[in-house]
Design a protein around this motif. Structure first.
Motif, PDB file in Angstrom:
ATOM      1  N   LEU A 109       0.846  -1.187   0.000  1.00 17.05           N
ATOM      2  CA  LEU A 109       0.000   0.000   0.000  1.00 17.05           C
ATOM      3  C   LEU A 109       0.885   1.243   0.000  1.00 17.05           C
ATOM      4  CD1 LEU A 109      -2.684  -1.150   2.598  1.00 17.05           C
ATOM      5  CD2 LEU A 109      -2.730  -1.359   0.119  1.00 17.05           C
ATOM      6  N   PRO A 135      -2.282  10.152   2.185  1.00 11.10           N
ATOM      7  CA  PRO A 135      -2.816  10.097   3.554  1.00 11.10           C
ATOM      8  C   PRO A 135      -4.251   9.551   3.577  1.00 11.10           C
ATOM      9  CG  PRO A 135      -2.893  12.353   2.744  1.00 11.10           C
ATOM     10  CD  PRO A 135      -2.322  11.521   1.629  1.00 11.10           C
ATOM     11  N   LEU A 136      -4.398   8.290   3.278  1.00 15.25           N
ATOM     12  CA  LEU A 136      -5.720   7.677   3.177  1.00 15.25           C
ATOM     13  C   LEU A 136      -6.107   7.061   4.519  1.00 15.25           C
ATOM     14  CD1 LEU A 136      -7.176   7.551   0.381  1.00 15.25           C
ATOM     15  CD2 LEU A 136      -6.741   5.112   0.399  1.00 15.25           C
ATOM     16  N   GLU A 141     -11.588   5.467   4.179  1.00 14.19           N
ATOM     17  CA  GLU A 141     -11.465   5.860   2.762  1.00 14.19           C
ATOM     18  C   GLU A 141     -10.944   4.698   1.924  1.00 14.19           C
ATOM     19  OE1 GLU A 141     -10.547  10.662   3.002  1.00 14.19           O
ATOM     20  OE2 GLU A 141      -8.934   9.251   3.414  1.00 14.19           O
ATOM     21  N   TYR A 142     -10.021   3.950   2.493  1.00 17.09           N
ATOM     22  CA  TYR A 142      -9.471   2.803   1.757  1.00 17.09           C
ATOM     23  C   TYR A 142     -10.567   1.784   1.447  1.00 17.09           C
ATOM     24  CZ  TYR A 142      -6.752  -1.408   0.751  1.00 17.09           C
ATOM     25  OH  TYR A 142      -6.257  -2.547   0.168  1.00 17.09           O
ATOM     26  N   SER A 176     -13.637   2.340   1.113  1.00 22.38           N
ATOM     27  CA  SER A 176     -14.612   2.865   0.135  1.00 22.38           C
ATOM     28  C   SER A 176     -14.077   2.798  -1.300  1.00 22.38           C
ATOM     29  CB  SER A 176     -15.018   4.294   0.489  1.00 22.38           C
ATOM     30  OG  SER A 176     -13.922   5.145   0.260  1.00 22.38           O
ATOM     31  N   LEU A 177     -12.784   2.547  -1.453  1.00 23.57           N
ATOM     32  CA  LEU A 177     -12.234   2.445  -2.811  1.00 23.57           C
ATOM     33  C   LEU A 177     -12.775   1.215  -3.540  1.00 23.57           C
ATOM     34  CD1 LEU A 177      -8.437   3.263  -2.280  1.00 23.57           C
ATOM     35  CD2 LEU A 177     -10.206   4.785  -3.138  1.00 23.57           C
ATOM     36  N   ALA A 178     -13.100   0.211  -2.763  1.00 24.10           N
ATOM     37  CA  ALA A 178     -13.519  -1.060  -3.369  1.00 24.10           C
ATOM     38  C   ALA A 178     -14.956  -1.025  -3.886  1.00 24.10           C
ATOM     39  CB  ALA A 178     -13.350  -2.187  -2.352  1.00 24.10           C
ATOM     40  N   GLY A 179     -15.705   0.016  -3.562  1.00 25.44           N
ATOM     41  CA  GLY A 179     -17.093   0.097  -4.031  1.00 25.44           C
ATOM     42  C   GLY A 179     -17.863   1.148  -3.253  1.00 25.44           C
ATOM     43  N   VAL A 199      -4.001   4.694   7.106  1.00 25.81           N
ATOM     44  CA  VAL A 199      -3.540   3.327   6.804  1.00 25.81           C
ATOM     45  C   VAL A 199      -2.024   3.231   6.970  1.00 25.81           C
ATOM     46  CG1 VAL A 199      -3.418   1.540   5.022  1.00 25.81           C
ATOM     47  CG2 VAL A 199      -5.473   2.934   5.227  1.00 25.81           C
ATOM     48  N   GLN A 257      -7.082  -5.238   4.671  1.00 26.11           N
ATOM     49  CA  GLN A 257      -7.290  -5.776   3.321  1.00 26.11           C
ATOM     50  C   GLN A 257      -8.281  -6.940   3.349  1.00 26.11           C
ATOM     51  OE1 GLN A 257      -3.002  -6.041   2.264  1.00 26.11           O
ATOM     52  NE2 GLN A 257      -3.616  -4.933   0.445  1.00 26.11           N
ATOM     53  N   LYS A 293     -11.621  -5.369   3.507  1.00 28.01           N
ATOM     54  CA  LYS A 293     -11.981  -4.903   2.162  1.00 28.01           C
ATOM     55  C   LYS A 293     -12.472  -6.077   1.319  1.00 28.01           C
ATOM     56  CE  LYS A 293      -8.794  -3.726  -0.960  1.00 28.01           C
ATOM     57  NZ  LYS A 293      -9.062  -4.417  -2.230  1.00 28.01           N
ATOM     58  N   LYS A 330     -11.759   8.272  -7.641  1.00 27.73           N
ATOM     59  CA  LYS A 330     -11.621   7.108  -6.755  1.00 27.73           C
ATOM     60  C   LYS A 330     -10.793   6.001  -7.420  1.00 27.73           C
ATOM     61  CE  LYS A 330     -15.197   4.718  -4.822  1.00 27.73           C
ATOM     62  NZ  LYS A 330     -16.449   4.519  -4.072  1.00 27.73           N
ATOM     63  N   TYR A 372      -7.342   4.469  -6.044  1.00 27.49           N
ATOM     64  CA  TYR A 372      -7.211   3.020  -5.845  1.00 27.49           C
ATOM     65  C   TYR A 372      -5.972   2.509  -6.590  1.00 27.49           C
ATOM     66  CZ  TYR A 372      -9.271  -1.623  -4.842  1.00 27.49           C
ATOM     67  OH  TYR A 372      -9.534  -2.881  -4.365  1.00 27.49           O
ATOM     68  N   PHE A 390      -2.907   3.876  -4.706  1.00 22.21           N
ATOM     69  CA  PHE A 390      -2.734   3.428  -3.319  1.00 22.21           C
ATOM     70  C   PHE A 390      -2.508   1.921  -3.209  1.00 22.21           C
ATOM     71  CE2 PHE A 390      -4.205   2.360   0.974  1.00 22.21           C
ATOM     72  CZ  PHE A 390      -3.421   3.247   1.696  1.00 22.21           C
ATOM     73  N   ASP A 391      -3.245   1.155  -3.980  1.00 21.44           N
ATOM     74  CA  ASP A 391      -3.169  -0.309  -3.877  1.00 21.44           C
ATOM     75  C   ASP A 391      -3.293  -0.891  -5.283  1.00 21.44           C
ATOM     76  OD1 ASP A 391      -3.296  -2.953  -3.171  1.00 21.44           O
ATOM     77  OD2 ASP A 391      -5.270  -2.854  -2.231  1.00 21.44           O
ATOM     78  N   SER A 394      -9.083  -6.761  -8.177  1.00 22.12           N
ATOM     79  CA  SER A 394     -10.515  -6.459  -8.046  1.00 22.12           C
ATOM     80  C   SER A 394     -11.170  -6.142  -9.388  1.00 22.12           C
ATOM     81  CB  SER A 394     -10.729  -5.283  -7.093  1.00 22.12           C
ATOM     82  OG  SER A 394     -10.239  -5.609  -5.830  1.00 22.12           O
ATOM     83  N   LYS A 444      -4.046  17.269   5.001  1.00 23.00           N
ATOM     84  CA  LYS A 444      -4.293  16.219   5.989  1.00 23.00           C
ATOM     85  C   LYS A 444      -5.148  15.085   5.433  1.00 23.00           C
ATOM     86  CE  LYS A 444      -3.223  18.679  10.130  1.00 23.00           C
ATOM     87  NZ  LYS A 444      -2.318  19.539   9.425  1.00 23.00           N
ATOM     88  N   SER A 445      -5.732  15.294   4.264  1.00 21.87           N
ATOM     89  CA  SER A 445      -6.526  14.225   3.663  1.00 21.87           C
ATOM     90  C   SER A 445      -6.234  14.167   2.163  1.00 21.87           C
ATOM     91  CB  SER A 445      -8.011  14.466   3.889  1.00 21.87           C
ATOM     92  OG  SER A 445      -8.451  15.535   3.085  1.00 21.87           O
ATOM     93  N   VAL A 446      -6.692  13.096   1.538  1.00 19.40           N
ATOM     94  CA  VAL A 446      -6.402  12.921   0.113  1.00 19.40           C
ATOM     95  C   VAL A 446      -7.031  14.037  -0.727  1.00 19.40           C
ATOM     96  CG1 VAL A 446      -6.790  11.403  -1.858  1.00 19.40           C
ATOM     97  CG2 VAL A 446      -6.114  10.442   0.309  1.00 19.40           C
TER      98      VAL A 446
END
Lengths: 268, 274
Positions: A79, A84-85, A89-90, A92-95, A119, A131, A134, B160, B164, B167-168, B175, B222-224
């Motif tokens: 990751l 700064p997630l 928020e992380y 919510s990335l999946a859907g 995270v 993870q 998620k 988003k 994603y 970040f990952d 996915s 402080k945030s994305v």
């Protein structure tokens, strides 16, 4: 008859032709089944998982995925630490998951208090749990896990594998798991694949025998596992550890369920 | 000072074009910069910007197109062709990305210099290396506004997905997110922005505008979401100040903006404790 979700046929992989990592690996996994992959370090377990998830392409052979709903929990999280997630928020990335769903997924892995944490401030094990949360939210049909019990004590390992079993049952998913804890893997998995680069029993089209596992692991390690499974402690005479082939099973079809060990346990 | 500066901008068309161009460029680089920094692609920006030297020498030495649109189309075609190779190799990761970028960077520059010495077409490459707002025409501003729109439409609605992917990346790919498409799209956007800004900032200095805003934003925000807002605002403010200061003291715009951004970053480093 359950639906087949993953089918690998004669998968081979190498980075360099002189150094084979996987050779002719074949298996299939159906829904509500857990395939445990065991083997020594460098045996090609993580490589196989990357092939299953599509992160690597096999140099030979074919892998069929009968569902695109797949989640992967890697051994070491990659990751990005720059962004700064927060955990929320992380997830919510999946859907499009609402607050309640995200909190629920975190409760599932006992991480609810980290909802608003960054995270990047979590430990490696915590990131792996996030993870997994998620993955739970994504409701995958295929869940792939690489050593998810790392860093957990035996209770934690047990709990985590129960959670994974719940995901498997709840989403009618196939779970493919690599773990160094052979005892736990054997207990929770429906099917076992032993990998040691070119030596993996399922390809030899033979019945499962003790010597196949011996060829994968050091004898002492295998001995310990069997004793643990028998619940008789290390003093049990070695001859009682004989593994019987599963009655239906050929190695090639991977029908070797762990029942053979459980049966032994009953006998004892 | 600002009243006088404003009067200059109203009086001279080239200054007004430079101002609008700077604002448009800032909006685009402000959005791309945090992604570039977070993906560790800062060096990639350098490679693309320096490969435009080869594109420039081919454009002026071999094609010599007329008008800003012809120049832009020639530059972008050659740069994209060159960078397809870079995008492909960095995606496959057969060779470590930084090594591949380093090889690409130096080879395209070397070819550019050789071609320049062979063709000796008389065009002043210095203008394109460090930028010259006097070269900016109305058509360039239109090109910049189109590219700003493309960048905005490529990033904002799919925010988003970009996060994603950044970040990952592995998780996103498994996915079902088309990470390959995003990877190539990112190279395309960075190439478009770099090529469209050669007159305003220059191929050497444009990379600063792609890196410093992102680094500044990661220090301050402080945030994305804040990261992207801060980065864009920082780009806008420093771009405008850079232009005003450069005009006031008769300095090169790209270099002045670079120094102003660096000072901003320095102040943020000193003042913001995380």
């Amino acid at each position: 008859m359950t639906t087949k979700l993953i089918e690998a046929t004669n998968i081979s992989f190498h980075y360099h032709p002189d150094e084979t990592i996987l050779k002719n690996v074949s298996f299939s996994v159906h829904e509500k089944e857990m395939l445990g992959i065991i083997g020594p370090n460098g045996g090609g377990k993580s490589t196989l998982l990357k092939i299953i998830t599509g992160l690597l392409t096999p140099t030979e052979g074919e892998i069929k995925r009968y569902s695109t709903k797949m989640s992967y929990v890697p051994q070491t999280t990659k990751l990005n630490n720059t962004l700064p997630l927060t955990v929320s928020e992380y997830l919510s990335l999946a859907g499009d998951f609402d607050d309640r769903q995200r909190r629920g997924a975190l409760e599932f892995v006992s991480m609810e208090k980290y909802y608003n944490s960054l995270v990047r401030e979590l430990s490696g094990g915590q990131k792996q749990r996030i993870q997994l949360a998620k993955a739970h939210l994504e409701r995958p049909k295929i869940l792939v896990l690489d050593e998810p019990t790392n860093g957990l004590d035996s209770n934690g390992q047990d709990q985590l594998l129960k959670l994974i079993t719940e995901i498997k049952e709840e989403h009618s998913a196939s779970v493919i798991i690599v773990d160094h804890n052979i005892n736990q893997t054997l207990r929770f998995s429906d099917k076992i694949l032993c990998l040691n680069r070119t030596g993996h029993w399922h390809n030899k089209k033979e019945l499962v025998r003790k010597e196949h596992i011996e060829s994968i692991y050091h004898c002492e390690m295998e001995h310990l596992i069997i004793h643990e499974q028998l619940g008789a402690g290390p003093q049990t005479p070695h001859h009682q550890c004989t593994i019987h082939p599963h009655e239906e099973g050929t190695i090639g079809e991977l029908n070797c369920k762990v029942d053979f060990i459980k049966k032994e346990k009953k006998d004892v | 000072m600002f009243d006088l500066a404003l009067a200059d901008f109203l009086q001279f068309d080239f200054l007004m074009r430079a101002l609008i161009g700077s604002i448009l460029l800032s909006l685009a680089t402000g959005l791309l910069s945090p992604l570039l920094v977070a993906k560790r692609y800062a060096f990639m920006g350098s490679a693309i910007s320096h490969s435009t030297l080869l594109s420039l020498t081919i454009t002026f030495g071999l094609f010599n197109p007329q008008g800003p649109i012809g120049v832009f189309l020639s530059l972008i075609s050659i740069t994209l062709l060159l960078n397809c190779f870079l995008a492909h190799t960095t995606y496959k990761e057969d060779v470590p990305a930084d090594s591949m970028i380093g090889i690409f960077f130096t080879t395209t520059m070397a070819l550019g210099i050789i071609l320049q010495s062979l063709t000796n077409n008389g065009n002043n490459l210095m203008n394109y290396l460090f930028g010259n707002i006097l070269l900016l025409e109305s058509a360039d501003v239109i090109i910049l506004s189109i590219l700003m729109t493309i960048t905005g439409l490529a990033i904002v609605p799919f925010f988003k997905k970009w996060i994603y992917f950044t970040f990952d990346s592995e998780g996103a790919k498994v996915s079902g997110l088309n990470t390959k498409l995003l990877h190539y799209a990112f190279f395309l956007l960075v190439s478009l922005i770099i090529v469209s800004s050669v007159k305003l900032a220059g191929t050497v200095l444009i990379n600063t505008l792609l890196i410093i805003p992102g680094v500044f934003a990661f220090k301050v925000a402080k945030s994305v979401k804040q990261v992207f807002i801060v980065s864009t605002l920082f780009c806008l403010i420093s771009g405008i100040i850079g232009l005003v200061v450069a005009n006031k003291f008769n300095l090169p715009t790209g270099a002045t903006t670079t120094i102003i951004q660096f000072v901003g970053l320095l102040l943020a480093t000193i003042m913001v404790k995380k």
